[in-house]
Design a protein around this motif. Structure first.
Motif, PDB file in Angstrom:
ATOM      1  N   TYR A   1       1.002  -1.359  -0.057  1.00 45.21           N
ATOM      2  CA  TYR A   1       0.176   0.072  -0.136  1.00 45.21           C
ATOM      3  C   TYR A   1       0.854   1.269   0.089  1.00 45.21           C
ATOM      4  O   TYR A   1       0.386   2.171  -0.675  1.00 45.21           O
ATOM      5  CB  TYR A   1      -0.854  -0.094   1.164  1.00 45.21           C
TER       6      TYR A   1
ATOM      7  N   MET B   1      -7.450   2.818  -5.875  1.00 44.10           N
ATOM      8  CA  MET B   1      -6.917   1.511  -6.227  1.00 44.10           C
ATOM      9  C   MET B   1      -7.618   0.862  -7.520  1.00 44.10           C
ATOM     10  O   MET B   1      -8.851   0.815  -7.201  1.00 44.10           O
ATOM     11  CB  MET B   1      -6.882   0.735  -4.985  1.00 44.10           C
ATOM     12  N   THR B   2      -7.146   0.182  -8.082  1.00 43.99           N
ATOM     13  CA  THR B   2      -7.725  -0.694  -9.123  1.00 43.99           C
ATOM     14  C   THR B   2      -7.616  -2.216  -9.172  1.00 43.99           C
ATOM     15  O   THR B   2      -6.670  -2.594  -8.454  1.00 43.99           O
ATOM     16  CB  THR B   2      -7.232  -0.274 -10.743  1.00 43.99           C
ATOM     17  N   LYS B   3      -8.296  -2.864  -9.681  1.00 44.61           N
ATOM     18  CA  LYS B   3      -8.069  -4.405  -9.682  1.00 44.61           C
ATOM     19  C   LYS B   3      -6.629  -4.645 -10.488  1.00 44.61           C
ATOM     20  O   LYS B   3      -6.275  -5.815  -9.932  1.00 44.61           O
ATOM     21  CB  LYS B   3      -9.004  -5.185 -10.692  1.00 44.61           C
TER      22      LYS B   3
ATOM     23  N   TYR C   1     -11.237   1.648  -3.429  1.00 46.03           N
ATOM     24  CA  TYR C   1     -10.910   0.450  -4.457  1.00 46.03           C
ATOM     25  C   TYR C   1     -12.126   0.715  -5.651  1.00 46.03           C
ATOM     26  O   TYR C   1     -13.289   0.945  -5.150  1.00 46.03           O
ATOM     27  CB  TYR C   1     -11.130  -0.807  -3.721  1.00 46.03           C
TER      28      TYR C   1
ATOM     29  N   PHE D   1      -8.316  -2.730   0.875  1.00 50.26           N
ATOM     30  CA  PHE D   1      -9.098  -2.049  -0.260  1.00 50.26           C
ATOM     31  C   PHE D   1      -9.566  -0.610   0.279  1.00 50.26           C
ATOM     32  O   PHE D   1     -10.617  -0.533   0.853  1.00 50.26           O
ATOM     33  CB  PHE D   1     -10.230  -3.215  -0.016  1.00 50.26           C
TER      34      PHE D   1
ATOM     35  N   LEU E   1      -3.894  -5.135  -8.269  1.00 49.14           N
ATOM     36  CA  LEU E   1      -3.870  -6.070  -7.110  1.00 49.14           C
ATOM     37  C   LEU E   1      -3.415  -7.582  -7.832  1.00 49.14           C
ATOM     38  O   LEU E   1      -3.573  -8.582  -7.045  1.00 49.14           O
ATOM     39  CB  LEU E   1      -5.261  -6.286  -6.623  1.00 49.14           C
TER      40      LEU E   1
ATOM     41  N   THR F   1     -14.285   1.652   0.180  1.00 53.81           N
ATOM     42  CA  THR F   1     -13.286   1.370   0.973  1.00 53.81           C
ATOM     43  C   THR F   1     -13.686   0.448   2.162  1.00 53.81           C
ATOM     44  O   THR F   1     -14.834   0.800   2.776  1.00 53.81           O
ATOM     45  CB  THR F   1     -12.960   2.717   1.816  1.00 53.81           C
TER      46      THR F   1
END
Length: 438
Positions: free
Chosen positions: A55, A73-75, A310, A307, A78, A298
């Motif tokens: 993070y 944040m995006t997929k 996100y 997350f 991850l 979130t």
């Protein structure tokens, strides 16, 4: 015996503690709730900045200053080994680990710490309680997929036993199979139906064709809860008529929590106790209630894995009736990667094709299911399951309506199939574009 609660406890999920926390949050009012949200938002950011190198690499800044400065944040962020994304002190052995379905096109493995996962189940139990359903003693008719490998299959079957549920296959929705499902309802005191929208709609259509009401055969039924796929209003009305019970729309994400759940007043209530939901525009700016944009969420309690702001990949609207403590979801429009790109350069929600076609083929009576595929910029394929082939007049009318709503010059192919191809999980993707896979 409370088998479901016991199974959570035996697996290390502190369900009683989670219930106490949820009750305390639900008893807050106005300023107290506002203070709680601001405190939880700041705490979860600080926690991951101090304990999670992954993070830290996304955040880039040295410290938390303001919420609107927190990165989205995006997929894609991850899609790296889970071990690289876990906070200090957590490992795959002491967290809940699962994987997303991949319906967004960006599947990944995720983790929740055990308290966070216990909170997830506490929220679900709380919402189901709105309809007098209890996971420990209510019998569920479950329309879901199931892993086909031996280990996964028997694991799910064991969970079905603990959860008091009977699983109906969504891979076979033939009349013969559905007749067998009806027979099971005649001999089992089910309390509710739960599962994928498209499969349950097919069961309702089967009953409609025979002019049957399900509660005449299974009077113990209280509600039908649909999830994972779009619920259209006319399908909801059809199910309520032929099931004889309320149909409840659920919106969730396995990596997060239950996101929204319809209450008995038909309000789609967002989970504000454990999540913070925002709608943002293409410049990542928060939109006011009533405006359409990307859904960003979130998880306020997940310490094992961040997350935070996100982007879940959906487009939706929060109702103008929303408040901080009681946000209401007006609609989920579709996924951000489900856009149809037209020859003129125009972009349209892929479900536009589905809406147009659905309104027409529903009147036909013979069409059981259908889906849309975009093959190239100009070509769209409508794949349908029907007792008889669509007539020339029907296909011409559908093409005309698509041109009216979108643009002229599109090539529409109709393909009749004995059944539609579902994902491994059993979900049906109503629109997909091959352009998004290149």
């Amino acid at each position: 015996m409370n088998l479901f609660d016991l199974s959570l406890k035996l697996n290390g999920f502190p369900i009683k503690e989670a219930r106490r926390v949820l009750n305390s949050v639900q008893n807050l009012h106005d300023e107290g709730f506002r203070d709680y949200i601001e405190k939880q938002k700041a705490q979860i950011v600080h926690y991951h900045l101090n304990h999670n190198p992954f993070y830290q690499s996304i955040f880039k800044d040295t410290e938390y200053t303001a919420w609107d400065a927190v990165p989205i944040m995006t997929k894609r962020d991850l899609q790296q080994p889970l071990i690289n994304r876990l906070s200090a002190g957590f490992s795959p052995k002491n967290v809940y680990v699962n994987k997303t379905s991949g319906s967004s096109g960006d599947p990944f493995v995720f983790a929740k710490d055990k308290f966070c996962h216990a909170l997830t189940w506490t929220i679900i139990q709380d919402r189901f309680g709105w309809f007098n359903l209890n996971f420990n003693n209510s019998k569920q008719a479950r329309f879901y997929g199931i892993p086909l490998d031996k280990k996964g299959y028997y694991k799910e079957r064991f969970k079905d036993v603990l959860s008091g549920r009977f699983r109906f296959s969504v891979y076979d929705l033939s009349d013969t199979a559905l007749q067998g499902y009806l027979k099971k309802f005649k001999t089992t005191n089910f309390d509710y139906i739960n599962g994928y929208t498209s499969a349950i709609v097919q069961f309702a259509k089967f009953l409609e064709k025979r002019d049957l009401i399900l509660t005449h055969f299974c009077p113990t039924l209280k509600a039908c809860i649909v999830t994972s796929e779009m619920l259209f209003e006319n399908d909801k009305l059809l199910m309520e008529k032929h099931f004889g019970i309320p149909v409840v729309n659920e919106y969730g994400a396995s990596e997060l929590d239950l996101i929204a759940f319809q209450n008995p007043k038909n309000e789609w209530i967002v989970n504000s106790e454990t999540l913070f939901v925002e709608i943002i525009d293409d410049q990542d700016q928060v939109l006011p209630y009533g405006e359409e944009g990307r859904v960003v969420i979130t998880s306020l309690y997940n310490k094992a894995h961040p997350f935070i702001r996100y982007d879940i990949g959906d487009v939706g609207i929060l109702s103008k009736k929303s408040t901080l403590q009681k946000p209401q979801l007006e609609k989920i429009i579709g996924r951000t990667n489900d856009l149809a790109i037209l020859p003129s350069g125009k972009k349209a929600a892929g479900l536009t094709f589905y809406y147009i076609t659905k309104s027409i083929v529903e009147d036909d009576g013979n069409v059981k299911e259908f889906m849309i595929e975009q093959l190239d910029l100009q070509t769209f394929k409508i794949i349908y399951v029907s007792d008889v082939k669509l007539s020339d007049s029907q296909t011409k009318f559908i093409i005309k309506e698509i041109e009216n709503y979108l643009e002229k010059g599109l090539k529409i192919i109709f393909e009749r199939q004995p059944r539609l191809k579902r994902s491994k999980s059993g979900k049906l993707k109503q629109f997909s574009s091959l352009l998004n896979k290149t």
